[in-house]
Scaffold this active site. Structure first.
Site, PDB file in Angstrom:
ATOM      1  N   CYS A 214       0.846  -1.185   0.000  1.00  0.00           N
ATOM      2  CA  CYS A 214       0.000   0.000   0.000  1.00  0.00           C
ATOM      3  C   CYS A 214       0.890   1.246   0.000  1.00  0.00           C
ATOM      4  CB  CYS A 214      -0.930   0.004   1.211  1.00  0.00           C
ATOM      5  SG  CYS A 214      -0.060   0.159   2.791  1.00  0.00           S
TER       6      CYS A 214
ATOM      7  N   ASP B 126     -16.191  -0.644   1.803  1.00  0.00           N
ATOM      8  CA  ASP B 126     -15.599   0.186   2.845  1.00  0.00           C
ATOM      9  C   ASP B 126     -16.540   0.210   4.050  1.00  0.00           C
ATOM     10  OD1 ASP B 126     -14.231   2.135   4.345  1.00  0.00           O
ATOM     11  OD2 ASP B 126     -13.694   3.271   2.555  1.00  0.00           O
TER      12      ASP B 126
ATOM     13  N   ARG C 131     -15.814   1.903   6.880  1.00  0.00           N
ATOM     14  CA  ARG C 131     -15.434   3.001   7.765  1.00  0.00           C
ATOM     15  C   ARG C 131     -16.540   4.035   7.926  1.00  0.00           C
ATOM     16  NH1 ARG C 131      -9.883   4.706   4.982  1.00  0.00           N
ATOM     17  NH2 ARG C 131     -11.201   4.248   3.160  1.00  0.00           N
TER      18      ARG C 131
ATOM     19  N   THR D   5      -6.601  14.437   0.685  1.00  0.00           N
ATOM     20  CA  THR D   5      -7.176  13.105   0.514  1.00  0.00           C
ATOM     21  C   THR D   5      -7.312  12.775  -0.961  1.00  0.00           C
ATOM     22  OG1 THR D   5      -9.015  11.647   1.137  1.00  0.00           O
ATOM     23  CG2 THR D   5      -9.581  13.897   0.502  1.00  0.00           C
TER      24      THR D   5
ATOM     25  N   LYS E 104     -14.438  10.828   2.060  1.00  0.00           N
ATOM     26  CA  LYS E 104     -14.010  11.646   3.197  1.00  0.00           C
ATOM     27  C   LYS E 104     -14.460  13.094   3.013  1.00  0.00           C
ATOM     28  CE  LYS E 104      -9.973   8.784   4.293  1.00  0.00           C
ATOM     29  NZ  LYS E 104      -8.495   8.730   4.417  1.00  0.00           N
TER      30      LYS E 104
END
Length: 370
Positions: A229, A290, A292, A313, A318
């Site tokens: 990553c 995702d 989150r 970002t 986000k």
């Protein structure tokens, strides 16, 4: 005289947190709704002894609750979770349905009830595999008082409750390499039984738009420099940029593996080593793209006195989350790491499947020039 002592400000939240700890320890939990109750247990560490005990209680009425992502991997076109009957609590069959890569559905799938949904949410909160055995409890069954019990409504409200309870519990200066004037502020709440950290780099002017990054914890990349990553590069580049440009605030959020937890992240890495991309690997395990949540991140910024932000970002989610939470997002800027042979396909998947703003060709061209 009977005296009842309770020192809990929020008994419902306390019950959920006790249930989370039991669930993570592979012990059954009782979920109570208005007109029904059920014994629920995750499929991790499901052995012969537990299976035998559950079967004796269930009397052929147990079922397995699976999330939509896992059902899609089993060959069904599903956007909602489903239930598979368990006439016998067979750990081999259950593992195949919940975890095996090449498994296919072997029985009819019916819609979930409210308690089934609550059981799945408890698994998600506990950061275990999202597959749960549910045993409806008939009237008259005596429950061992040592088992944790939790109201279904408390499970459904838990995330919102933790976001409301977000507060700073400690803060202190912590000089960083390249950013000697930095302060760490630790928040409790926001996302389950976890702490979140705000790193205030330099002395940002809170009356103006503040440079901000929401960075999800990545043990493998941030700490060990994993080549799979670009998280570690993003983290360190953000701190350097803030230190050199009037400061900023880095939120270090305990949402490892896109909210799936470190154990599931490593399970996904094993699948990636077999050729799955990052999103397909998560789907095999039963996770959506995702997991989150970023609403509490906005709450952290507000408690620090931030009203307007310039966001570092690549993730449009986000930006959307901060805007919906009432922060004024003045601008957004990219923060990119080094492309490697090991992470190029990962970066491409984030761009192509999650809409991240990543110019991989530009990164590769820049890397070649360097």
């Amino acid at each position: 005289m009977r005296v009842v002592l309770s020192l809990s400000d929020d008994p419902a939240t306390t019950q959920v947190e006790r249930a989370i700890m039991e669930f993570r320890s592979a012990r059954p939990v009782v979920i109570d709704a208005a007109a029904e109750s059920a014994l629920v247990v995750g499929i991790e560490d499901l052995g012969a002894a537990m299976s035998t005990q559950l079967e004796a209680i269930a009397g052929g009425h147990a079922h397995l609750v699976l999330p939509p992502a896992r059902l899609r991997r089993l060959g069904l076109d599903r956007q909602n979770p489903g239930v598979v009957a368990l006439p016998a609590v067979d750990p081999v069959r259950i593992e195949a349905l919940a975890l095996k890569v090449d498994s296919r559905i072997d029985a009819p799938v019916r819609s979930t009830g409210a308690l089934d949904e609550d059981a799945l949410e408890l698994a998600r909160l506990s950061l275990v595999l999202p597959a749960v055995i549910v045993v409806p409890l008939a009237a008259g069954i005596e429950i061992d008082p040592s088992l944790a019990r939790v109201p279904s409504a408390a499970i459904r409200d838990y995330r919102r409750a933790k976001a409301r309870d977000l507060k700073i519990v400690s803060r202190a200066p912590v000089p960083l390499e390249g950013a000697p004037t930095s302060e760490f502020a630790v928040f409790r709440g926001g996302e389950g039984l976890r702490d979140q950290v705000a790193i205030i780099v330099g002395s940002p002017d809170l009356s103006k738009p503040v440079t901000v990054r929401l960075h999800s914890a990545c043990l493998t990349g941030d700490l060990f420099g994993s080549l799979k990553c670009d998280c570690g590069d993003q983290l360190r580049a953000t701190v350097r940029f803030m230190a050199q440009n009037e400061g900023g605030i880095l939120l270090y959020l305990d949402q490892e593996g896109r909210g799936n937890g470190i154990a599931n992240k490593i399970r996904a890495y094993k699948l990636q080593a077999q050729g799955y991309d990052t999103y397909d690997a998560d789907e095999v395990l039963g996770f959506e793209a995702d997991q989150r949540h970023f609403d509490f991140a906005a709450g952290m910024l507000k408690q620090l006195g931030v009203g307007a932000v310039r966001v570092l970002t690549n993730n449009p989610e986000k930006i959307r989350a901060l805007t919906e939470a009432g922060l004024d997002v003045i601008s957004d800027h990219r923060v990119l790491g080094r492309p490697t042979a090991e992470n190029v396909s990962y970066l491409a998947s984030k761009r192509d499947r999650a809409g991240h703003y990543i110019d991989i060709e530009g990164l590769l061209a820049s890397s070649i020039k360097d």
